[in-house]
Write a protein that holds these residues in place. Structure first.
Motif, PDB file in Angstrom:
ATOM      1  N   PRO A  68       0.840  -1.196   0.000  1.00 52.05           N
ATOM      2  CA  PRO A  68       0.000   0.000   0.000  1.00 52.05           C
ATOM      3  C   PRO A  68       0.881   1.254   0.000  1.00 52.05           C
ATOM      4  O   PRO A  68       1.962   1.241   0.567  1.00 52.05           O
ATOM      5  CB  PRO A  68      -0.783  -0.103   1.314  1.00 52.05           C
ATOM      6  CG  PRO A  68      -0.538  -1.481   1.839  1.00 52.05           C
ATOM      7  CD  PRO A  68       0.781  -1.891   1.297  1.00 52.05           C
ATOM      8  N   GLN A  75      -5.559   1.450   3.014  1.00 61.05           N
ATOM      9  CA  GLN A  75      -5.156   0.412   2.063  1.00 61.05           C
ATOM     10  C   GLN A  75      -4.414  -0.698   2.786  1.00 61.05           C
ATOM     11  O   GLN A  75      -3.722  -0.455   3.777  1.00 61.05           O
ATOM     12  CB  GLN A  75      -4.198   0.973   1.024  1.00 61.05           C
ATOM     13  CG  GLN A  75      -4.736   2.011   0.084  1.00 61.05           C
ATOM     14  CD  GLN A  75      -3.601   2.456  -0.812  1.00 61.05           C
ATOM     15  OE1 GLN A  75      -3.259   1.781  -1.775  1.00 61.05           O
ATOM     16  NE2 GLN A  75      -3.000   3.579  -0.484  1.00 61.05           N
ATOM     17  N   TYR A 129      -8.771  -3.170   1.777  1.00 61.60           N
ATOM     18  CA  TYR A 129      -8.812  -2.021   2.673  1.00 61.60           C
ATOM     19  C   TYR A 129      -9.395  -2.467   4.010  1.00 61.60           C
ATOM     20  O   TYR A 129     -10.095  -3.485   4.101  1.00 61.60           O
ATOM     21  CB  TYR A 129      -9.637  -0.879   2.087  1.00 61.60           C
ATOM     22  CG  TYR A 129     -11.105  -1.199   1.887  1.00 61.60           C
ATOM     23  CD1 TYR A 129     -12.046  -0.926   2.885  1.00 61.60           C
ATOM     24  CD2 TYR A 129     -11.565  -1.772   0.708  1.00 61.60           C
ATOM     25  CE1 TYR A 129     -13.382  -1.213   2.707  1.00 61.60           C
ATOM     26  CE2 TYR A 129     -12.898  -2.074   0.520  1.00 61.60           C
ATOM     27  CZ  TYR A 129     -13.806  -1.794   1.520  1.00 61.60           C
ATOM     28  OH  TYR A 129     -15.140  -2.091   1.352  1.00 61.60           O
TER      29      TYR A 129
END
Length: 285
Positions: free
Chosen positions: A109, A223, A241
């Motif tokens: 992420p 994320q 997420y």
């Protein structure tokens, strides 16, 4: 008014929306278009000339690497900045991307600041000139991203470590997962931390993991990339997420926290690997 064009390519609509929102917030002179895979991106790039490509690696039909290799063979795209945004951060893949002609490599992420810095780096003077013409400032990327990030995440401080308790020697034993095989261990990566955890339950749409409270925890909607060993030596990197954070028991000083990650990948290969893992997970073997 936008004067530059960027193409965002990712099979996960959640990631595409995040990238587009971030670019719009920080760089209003860049207009964004998106594509769900390399094949669709190739079609768009053949009809319209883009100034920047922000692309995932693992996608159905045509991967990001294949799109990059095709792009570098097109005269109009020989020098166009290409940022690979991917959960694959191992050295071999980075080297492969560099050989293919990638401009920059950003791991998932990613933080809005990280994405901003990569765009500024590859666009250079051209971006600054466009911002100047539009009366926009390039200063203070962290400040400029604050509003955008707050729309997508609700940051919370990492939980304070709870005092050590006798008889609780591992996450597995305390969470009731001692019967699970080692494959039930999962590493959940965020933009600035990694959560060591065990899998409590998993489906094709989400996974619930249990982690010790003395680690750094994410915020809702952050994320995440969940690394799961789906077979010996084969790791699936599932993008998602944070959907929920919940104490494992009702005590305020609980030692363990449950984290639910919603998956966003739409790649059939990843779903196939995940299905096989779920079958083994439920059978306990």
């Amino acid at each position: 008014m936008a004067t530059l064009k960027a193409l965002v390519v990712d099979d996960a609509s959640f990631v595409r929306d995040l990238v587009k929102r971030t670019v719009r917030q920080r760089f209003p002179v860049i207009d964004t278009t998106d594509a769900q895979n390399g094949r669709r991106a190739q079609s768009l790039m053949s009809r319209t000339t883009f100034d920047l490509i922000l692309c995932d690696w693992e996608m159905p039909e045509m991967s990001g690497l294949e799109l990059l290799q095709w792009m570098r063979q097109q005269p109009q795209y020989e020098k166009t900045p290409f940022i690979m945004i991917t959960s694959r951060g191992d050295k071999d893949h980075v080297v492969e991307a560099v050989k293919g002609g990638v401009s920059e490599y950003l791991g998932k992420p990613f933080s809005p600041e990280g994405l901003s810095n990569k765009i500024i780096k590859v666009m250079g003077r051209r971006l600054k000139d466009a911002m100047d013409r539009g009366g926009k400032s390039m200063a203070g990327p962290a400040e400029a991203f604050r509003e955008s990030a707050s729309l997508l995440t609700q940051k919370r401080e990492a939980a304070s470590p709870a005092p050590a308790r006798a008889g609780k020697s591992s996450t597995s034993s305390a969470s009731g997962s001692t019967a699970r095989p080692p494959m039930s261990v999962a590493s959940v990566r965020f933009s600035d931390s990694t959560l060591r955890s065990v899998i409590k339950d998993i489906t094709l749409t989400e996974v619930r993991v249990i982690a010790k409270r003395d680690q750094q925890f994410p915020g809702i909607l952050d994320q995440a990339v969940v690394d799961i060993e789906v077979a010996e030596g084969q790791v699936a990197r599932l993008n998602g997420y944070v959907h929920q954070l919940q104490a494992v028991d009702k005590r305020q000083d609980t030692d363990f926290v449950g984290v639910t990650i919603r998956f966003v990948d739409e790649d059939p290969k990843k779903l196939e690997d995940l299905s096989r893992f779920i079958a083994r997970f439920r059978s306990g073997g």
